[in-house]
Structures are given as structure tokens and as C-alpha cells.
Write an enzyme that holds these catalytic residues in place. Structure first.
Site, PDB file in Angstrom:
ATOM      1  N   LEU A  23       0.814  -1.216   0.000  1.00  0.00           N
ATOM      2  CA  LEU A  23       0.000   0.000   0.000  1.00  0.00           C
ATOM      3  C   LEU A  23       0.852   1.272   0.000  1.00  0.00           C
ATOM      4  O   LEU A  23       1.861   1.360   0.691  1.00  0.00           O
ATOM      5  CB  LEU A  23      -0.934  -0.001   1.222  1.00  0.00           C
ATOM      6  CG  LEU A  23      -1.872  -1.208   1.331  1.00  0.00           C
ATOM      7  CD1 LEU A  23      -2.767  -1.084   2.566  1.00  0.00           C
ATOM      8  CD2 LEU A  23      -2.722  -1.382   0.082  1.00  0.00           C
ATOM      9  N   HIS A  59      -3.347   4.119  -2.563  1.00  0.00           N
ATOM     10  CA  HIS A  59      -4.306   3.233  -1.882  1.00  0.00           C
ATOM     11  C   HIS A  59      -4.912   3.944  -0.667  1.00  0.00           C
ATOM     12  O   HIS A  59      -6.098   3.846  -0.400  1.00  0.00           O
ATOM     13  CB  HIS A  59      -3.612   1.960  -1.401  1.00  0.00           C
ATOM     14  CG  HIS A  59      -2.971   1.147  -2.476  1.00  0.00           C
ATOM     15  ND1 HIS A  59      -1.609   1.031  -2.618  1.00  0.00           N
ATOM     16  CD2 HIS A  59      -3.510   0.400  -3.477  1.00  0.00           C
ATOM     17  CE1 HIS A  59      -1.333   0.242  -3.635  1.00  0.00           C
ATOM     18  NE2 HIS A  59      -2.469  -0.155  -4.184  1.00  0.00           N
TER      19      HIS A  59
HETATM   20  P1  AMP Z   1      -3.390  -2.313  -7.006  1.00  0.00           P
HETATM   21  O1  AMP Z   1      -2.977  -2.645  -5.610  1.00  0.00           O
HETATM   22  O2  AMP Z   1      -2.295  -1.807  -7.864  1.00  0.00           O
HETATM   23  O3  AMP Z   1      -4.207  -3.416  -7.635  1.00  0.00           O
HETATM   24  O4  AMP Z   1      -4.387  -1.079  -6.876  1.00  0.00           O
HETATM   25  C1  AMP Z   1      -5.505  -1.134  -6.036  1.00  0.00           C
HETATM   26  C2  AMP Z   1      -6.340   0.096  -6.273  1.00  0.00           C
HETATM   27  O5  AMP Z   1      -5.564   1.263  -5.989  1.00  0.00           O
HETATM   28  C3  AMP Z   1      -6.818   0.234  -7.727  1.00  0.00           C
HETATM   29  O6  AMP Z   1      -8.154   0.697  -7.736  1.00  0.00           O
HETATM   30  C4  AMP Z   1      -5.865   1.248  -8.290  1.00  0.00           C
HETATM   31  O7  AMP Z   1      -6.407   1.990  -9.364  1.00  0.00           O
HETATM   32  C5  AMP Z   1      -5.650   2.148  -7.081  1.00  0.00           C
HETATM   33  N1  AMP Z   1      -4.419   2.931  -7.234  1.00  0.00           N
HETATM   34  C6  AMP Z   1      -3.173   2.474  -7.544  1.00  0.00           C
HETATM   35  N2  AMP Z   1      -2.311   3.514  -7.666  1.00  0.00           N
HETATM   36  C7  AMP Z   1      -3.033   4.648  -7.433  1.00  0.00           C
HETATM   37  C8  AMP Z   1      -2.712   6.040  -7.425  1.00  0.00           C
HETATM   38  N3  AMP Z   1      -1.496   6.483  -7.686  1.00  0.00           N
HETATM   39  N4  AMP Z   1      -3.704   6.910  -7.144  1.00  0.00           N
HETATM   40  C9  AMP Z   1      -4.966   6.476  -6.890  1.00  0.00           C
HETATM   41  N5  AMP Z   1      -5.329   5.175  -6.889  1.00  0.00           N
HETATM   42  C10 AMP Z   1      -4.381   4.268  -7.159  1.00  0.00           C
END
Ligand code: AMP
Length: 274
Positions: free
Chosen positions: A24, A28
Site C-alpha cells: 500500500l 491506496h
Molecule cells: P493495485 O494494488 O495496484 O491493484 O491497486 C488497487 C487500487 O488502488 C486500484 O483501484 C488502483 O487503481 C488504485 N491505485 C493504484 N495507484 C493509485 C494512485 N497512484 N492513485 C490512486 N489510486 C491508485
């Protein structure tokens, strides 16, 4: 998970779910904070989903940081952290997949053929297990959000999907769990993706309405850098993700590049008033 949910949310109205693959970061965290502000009960899932990684991709080396993730969730007052076991989620006789067609086939879908099917299958399972009133997703993965919104609509899932803004470093670089894969100098070159998208947005703000010219403007910013491969860089309709020729309405500028064997994706949404 289901027993807990029945006890804590018998009416199915209070839970906000933030699905993640862990490791995270502030991106996140912003999703969790948004859920905390709007939902009575916040559930965060941590699961590195093997189904959404291609055979040559980074499933094995994807960062895993469970104790830091739990500390982060504690700080953000998360009510439940759901960490499913791989074999519980996908037992040996598992044989069902969920696939969205057109929306999931372009852009990322072309570059990563199995990816969205893995995402939609795990998200369907998580939505069934948690039955959240709301689920929160980042704009960082805009196509993923569109695909999930379609899935929720098509399968009549009783969850509202909420799009949250991309969190960036001070120079504009979008936060991602994969950012640590590259060296400092590769990261500097990868920043040109955001700069290219910003150039596209500025060109539209300046009155340009021909997609091919906006795309040329964006490509110029990337072409200036060495050792960088462009997977796509396009002006699309923000709902259908179809490429546009004349820009109108809500447009999303989508981009994906590779540098040092690592892929970076980013996007900007532009609203055109006239
Ligand atoms: P992940 O752990 O990469 O699968 O991401 C989980 C959630 O966090 C997904 O909905 C991503 O789009 C969101 N997320 C990842 N990076 C960012 C960021 N820089 N800003 C906002 N949301 C993010």
C-alpha cells in the site's frame, strides 16, 4: 468473510470495499480515506491475484509487504482487512471466469490478453464475498475502472463503483507499487509519459480538436527520450474507450510505455465544454 459480513452488515448498506494487491502507498490510502469518509464500515482486501498476471509477468516478484500494509490499515481505521488464502479463493476444482468483452479487449487488453479476465474474475468474487454498498477504484487504472463498472452493470451487482483521483508525486509521476522496479534515471524518463499526457491536455485546452494532432503533440514529448517504447498513446471517449477522431465531450488521454522491461500506464481526463 461472509459470516463476518452477515453479522456486521445485515442490511447490506454500510460496507465500503477497497480492493488492492497490497504494498500500500498513498494512492491506496486515498481510496481508504474516501471509503472512511463515506461508509460506516471499511473493508480493505489484500490479494496478489495470480489470474491477472501473464506468464511472463511479475507475479513472483510483485512486492509483498503484509506487516506494513496492516499498519497502514490500522492507521486509517479500517474495520476489516481481508487477506484471502490463494487456495481458498481458487481451490483445485475452480473453473469459472468472468470476462467483459469489447471494453476489456482494447488498450491494456491488447497488450495483456489475460489480464482483465483475471481482474473481473477476482473482483466478482470479492464483491460476492463482501457485498459492499460501495467499492472504490483509482483513476490510475482507468480502463480497469471502466471494465468493472461495465461488469457491475451487466451482472446487476448491487454495488456502486466510485472512481477516485490519481495520487501523484510532486512532479506528477503517478504512484504505483511497481515504481521501485526502475532506477532513478529510468524513472525520470518514465515521467515523460505524464508530461506527454499533460501536453495533450494543454493542446486541447488551447483549442485543438483533431485527435491525430493531439496525439502527435503527445508523441513528440515521448520521442525525445531514448530507450523508451510506446505501447499506445491515444485520445478516447471516456465511457467507451473508443479512439476518437474529433474531440468532444469527456475525453480520456490514455498512455502506456515500457522502459527497462517495466510497463507504466497513466491517463488524464479532459472535459470539453464546446
Ligand atoms: P493495485 O494494488 O495496484 O491493484 O491497486 C488497487 C487500487 O488502488 C486500484 O483501484 C488502483 O487503481 C488504485 N491505485 C493504484 N495507484 C493509485 C494512485 N497512484 N492513485 C490512486 N489510486 C491508485
Amino acid at each position: 468473510m461472509q459470516v463476518w459480513r452477515r453479522r456486521h452488515d445485515p442490511l447490506g448498506t454500510s460496507i465500503g470495499l477497497v480492493p488492492t494487491m497490497g504494498a500500500l502507498h498513498a494512492g491506496h490510502r486515498s481510496l481508504i480515506q474516501r471509503a472512511r469518509r463515506t461508509c460506516q464500515t471499511v473493508v480493505v482486501s489484500l490479494f496478489v491475484n495470480p489470474l491477472q498476471f501473464g506468464p511472463a509477468e511479475d507475479y513472483g516478484r510483485y512486492p509483498r509487504a503484509q506487516s506494513q500494509d496492516l499498519a497502514c490499515c490500522r492507521e486509517e481505521n479500517v474495520d476489516l482487512v481481508f487477506i484471502p488464502n490463494l487456495n481458498t479463493l481458487y481451490p483445485q476444482d475452480f473453473q469459472t471466469t468472468v470476462a467483459v468483452s469489447t471494453l476489456a479487449q482494447r488498450w491494456e487488453g491488447e497488450q495483456r490478453p489475460e489480464h482483465f479476465q483475471g481482474v473481473t474474475t477476482v473482483v466478482t468474487k470479492l464483491l460476492n464475498l463482501v457485498r459492499p454498498a460501495r467499492a472504490f477504484f483509482g483513476q490510475k487504472d482507468y480502463q480497469q475502472f471502466c471494465v468493472i463498472r461495465q461488469l457491475v452493470k451487466d451482472l446487476d451487482v448491487d454495488t456502486r463503483v466510485i472512481l477516485c483521483p490519481t495520487i501523484r508525486e510532486s512532479d506528477g509521476f503517478a504512484l504505483s507499487s511497481r515504481n521501485d522496479y526502475v532506477t532513478k534515471s529510468q524513472r525520470q524518463r518514465a515521467l515523460s509519459l505524464y508530461q506527454a499526457l499533460s501536453a495533450g491536455k494543454a493542446a486541447i485546452a488551447g483549442g485543438l480538436r483533431r485527435a491525430d494532432l493531439v496525439e502527435k503533440n503527445m508523441a513528440k514529448v515521448l520521442d525525445a527520450r531514448h530507450g523508451l517504447a510506446v505501447d499506445y498513446l491515444a485520445c478516447c471517449d471516456a465511457r467507451t474507450l473508443e479512439p476518437l477522431s474529433r474531440l468532444r465531450g469527456t475525453v480520456v488521454l490514455l498512455g502506456a510505455i515500457r522502459i527497462g522491461g517495466v510497463r507504466f500506464i497513466d491517463n488524464l481526463i479532459v472535459r470539453i465544454r464546446r
